[in-house]
Design a protein around this motif. Structure first.
Motif, short mmCIF file in Angstrom:
data_model
loop_
_atom_site.label_atom_id
_atom_site.label_comp_id
_atom_site.label_asym_id
_atom_site.label_seq_id
_atom_site.Cartn_x
_atom_site.Cartn_y
_atom_site.Cartn_z
N ALA A 64 0.84 -1.20 0.00
CA ALA A 64 0.00 0.00 0.00
C ALA A 64 0.88 1.25 0.00
O ALA A 64 1.96 1.27 0.59
CB ALA A 64 -0.91 -0.01 1.22
N THR A 65 0.41 2.22 -0.68
CA THR A 65 1.10 3.52 -0.66
C THR A 65 0.14 4.55 -0.08
O THR A 65 -1.01 4.23 0.25
CB THR A 65 1.52 3.93 -2.09
N GLU A 66 0.59 5.75 0.00
CA GLU A 66 -0.28 6.80 0.54
C GLU A 66 -1.47 7.07 -0.37
O GLU A 66 -2.53 7.49 0.08
CB GLU A 66 0.52 8.09 0.72
N THR A 67 -1.31 6.79 -1.66
CA THR A 67 -2.38 7.10 -2.61
C THR A 67 -3.19 5.88 -3.03
O THR A 67 -4.29 6.03 -3.56
CB THR A 67 -1.79 7.74 -3.86
N SER A 68 -2.67 4.68 -2.83
CA SER A 68 -3.41 3.50 -3.27
C SER A 68 -3.33 2.40 -2.22
O SER A 68 -2.39 2.31 -1.44
CB SER A 68 -2.85 3.00 -4.61
N ALA A 69 -4.35 1.54 -2.27
CA ALA A 69 -4.41 0.41 -1.34
C ALA A 69 -3.49 -0.70 -1.84
O ALA A 69 -3.10 -0.73 -3.01
CB ALA A 69 -5.84 -0.09 -1.24
N ALA A 70 -3.18 -1.63 -0.96
CA ALA A 70 -2.34 -2.76 -1.33
C ALA A 70 -3.08 -3.67 -2.29
O ALA A 70 -4.30 -3.83 -2.21
CB ALA A 70 -1.92 -3.52 -0.09
N VAL A 71 -2.33 -4.31 -3.18
CA VAL A 71 -2.90 -5.28 -4.09
C VAL A 71 -2.53 -6.65 -3.55
O VAL A 71 -1.34 -6.97 -3.42
CB VAL A 71 -2.36 -5.09 -5.53
N THR A 72 -3.55 -7.43 -3.20
CA THR A 72 -3.28 -8.73 -2.58
C THR A 72 -4.03 -9.83 -3.32
O THR A 72 -5.07 -9.61 -3.92
CB THR A 72 -3.73 -8.75 -1.11
N LEU A 73 -3.45 -11.02 -3.24
CA LEU A 73 -4.08 -12.23 -3.78
C LEU A 73 -4.57 -13.02 -2.58
O LEU A 73 -3.79 -13.64 -1.86
CB LEU A 73 -3.04 -13.03 -4.58
N LYS A 74 -5.88 -12.97 -2.33
CA LYS A 74 -6.46 -13.55 -1.11
C LYS A 74 -6.83 -15.01 -1.33
O LYS A 74 -7.99 -15.36 -1.50
CB LYS A 74 -7.69 -12.73 -0.69
N TYR A 75 -5.84 -15.88 -1.30
CA TYR A 75 -6.12 -17.29 -1.57
C TYR A 75 -6.78 -17.99 -0.38
O TYR A 75 -7.39 -19.04 -0.54
CB TYR A 75 -4.85 -18.02 -2.01
N GLY A 76 -6.72 -17.43 0.81
CA GLY A 76 -7.41 -18.02 1.96
C GLY A 76 -8.92 -17.93 1.80
O GLY A 76 -9.65 -18.87 2.10
N VAL A 77 -9.39 -16.80 1.31
CA VAL A 77 -10.83 -16.65 1.04
C VAL A 77 -11.24 -17.62 -0.06
O VAL A 77 -12.33 -18.21 -0.01
CB VAL A 77 -11.14 -15.19 0.65
N PHE A 78 -10.34 -17.80 -1.04
CA PHE A 78 -10.62 -18.75 -2.12
C PHE A 78 -10.73 -20.18 -1.57
O PHE A 78 -11.61 -20.95 -1.98
CB PHE A 78 -9.51 -18.66 -3.18
N ILE A 79 -9.88 -20.55 -0.63
CA ILE A 79 -9.96 -21.88 0.00
C ILE A 79 -11.30 -22.03 0.71
O ILE A 79 -11.96 -23.07 0.59
CB ILE A 79 -8.78 -22.09 0.98
N ASN A 80 -11.74 -21.00 1.42
CA ASN A 80 -13.05 -21.05 2.08
C ASN A 80 -14.17 -21.26 1.07
O ASN A 80 -15.10 -22.03 1.30
CB ASN A 80 -13.31 -19.75 2.85
N THR A 81 -14.08 -20.57 -0.06
CA THR A 81 -15.12 -20.70 -1.09
C THR A 81 -15.13 -22.10 -1.69
O THR A 81 -16.21 -22.66 -1.94
CB THR A 81 -14.89 -19.65 -2.19
N ILE A 82 -13.97 -22.68 -1.89
CA ILE A 82 -13.91 -24.05 -2.42
C ILE A 82 -14.53 -25.03 -1.43
O ILE A 82 -15.31 -25.92 -1.83
CB ILE A 82 -12.45 -24.44 -2.74
N ILE A 83 -14.24 -24.88 -0.16
CA ILE A 83 -14.83 -25.76 0.85
C ILE A 83 -16.35 -25.58 0.88
O ILE A 83 -17.10 -26.55 0.97
CB ILE A 83 -14.18 -25.52 2.23
N ASP A 84 -16.81 -24.33 0.78
CA ASP A 84 -18.26 -24.06 0.68
C ASP A 84 -18.86 -24.84 -0.48
O ASP A 84 -19.90 -25.50 -0.33
CB ASP A 84 -18.52 -22.57 0.43
N PHE A 85 -18.22 -24.72 -1.64
CA PHE A 85 -18.76 -25.37 -2.84
C PHE A 85 -18.81 -26.89 -2.66
O PHE A 85 -19.81 -27.52 -3.03
CB PHE A 85 -17.90 -25.03 -4.07
N ILE A 86 -17.76 -27.47 -2.11
CA ILE A 86 -17.74 -28.93 -1.93
C ILE A 86 -18.87 -29.37 -1.00
O ILE A 86 -19.56 -30.36 -1.28
CB ILE A 86 -16.36 -29.38 -1.40
N ILE A 87 -19.09 -28.63 0.06
CA ILE A 87 -20.16 -29.00 0.99
C ILE A 87 -21.52 -28.84 0.33
O ILE A 87 -22.39 -29.71 0.45
CB ILE A 87 -20.06 -28.18 2.29
#
Length: 133
Positions: A64-87
């Motif tokens: 993150a900089t003073e003018t922009s937010a950090a760019v992140t790859l949120k693979y933990g949320v993706f893991i939660n979504t995959i578990i949701d889908f499987i269930i």
């Protein structure tokens, strides 16, 4: 037929109403499964893995900089979504399997062949003997 009458006929068919009910129940069921995964299943799994919370797993691509937010790859949320889908998929599979089992139970047995009279049985036996010779 006017478009309003045609739409009314379309909307009042049984399949459309059944589909709408299925979608509404599916959306509500999805919320239950999401809560089950995020509130019940993942906390103990995270605890077993040393207090890890999957939803915070991410790779920072740009800080993150003073003018922009950090760019992140949120693979933990993706893991939660995959578990949701499987269930959800497994739950739907179990529901459909149960419905198919009930449908099979409703099928009446095939009617028995009519019983032949003694004369017909005798003629059938004679025909079989003639075929053999």
């Amino acid at each position: 037929m006017s478009i309003i009458k045609e739409f009314k006929a379309f909307a009042m068919r049984g399949n459309v109403v059944d589909m709408a009910v299925g979608i509404i129940i599916g959306v509500a069921f999805g919320k239950i499964v999401s809560s089950l995964v995020s509130d019940v299943l993942l906390p103990p799994i995270g605890l077993l893995m040393g207090g890890v919370d999957f939803s915070h797993f991410a790779i920072t691509l740009r800080q993150a900089t003073e003018t922009s937010a950090a760019v992140t790859l949120k693979y933990g949320v993706f893991i939660n979504t995959i578990i949701d889908f499987i269930i959800v998929a497994f739950s739907v599979f179990l529901v459909i399997k149960g419905m198919n089992k009930l449908k099979k139970a409703e099928v009446p047995p095939a009617p028995e062949a009519p019983k032949l009279s003694k004369e017909a049985e005798l003629l059938t036996d004679i025909r079989e003997l003639l075929r053999k010779n």
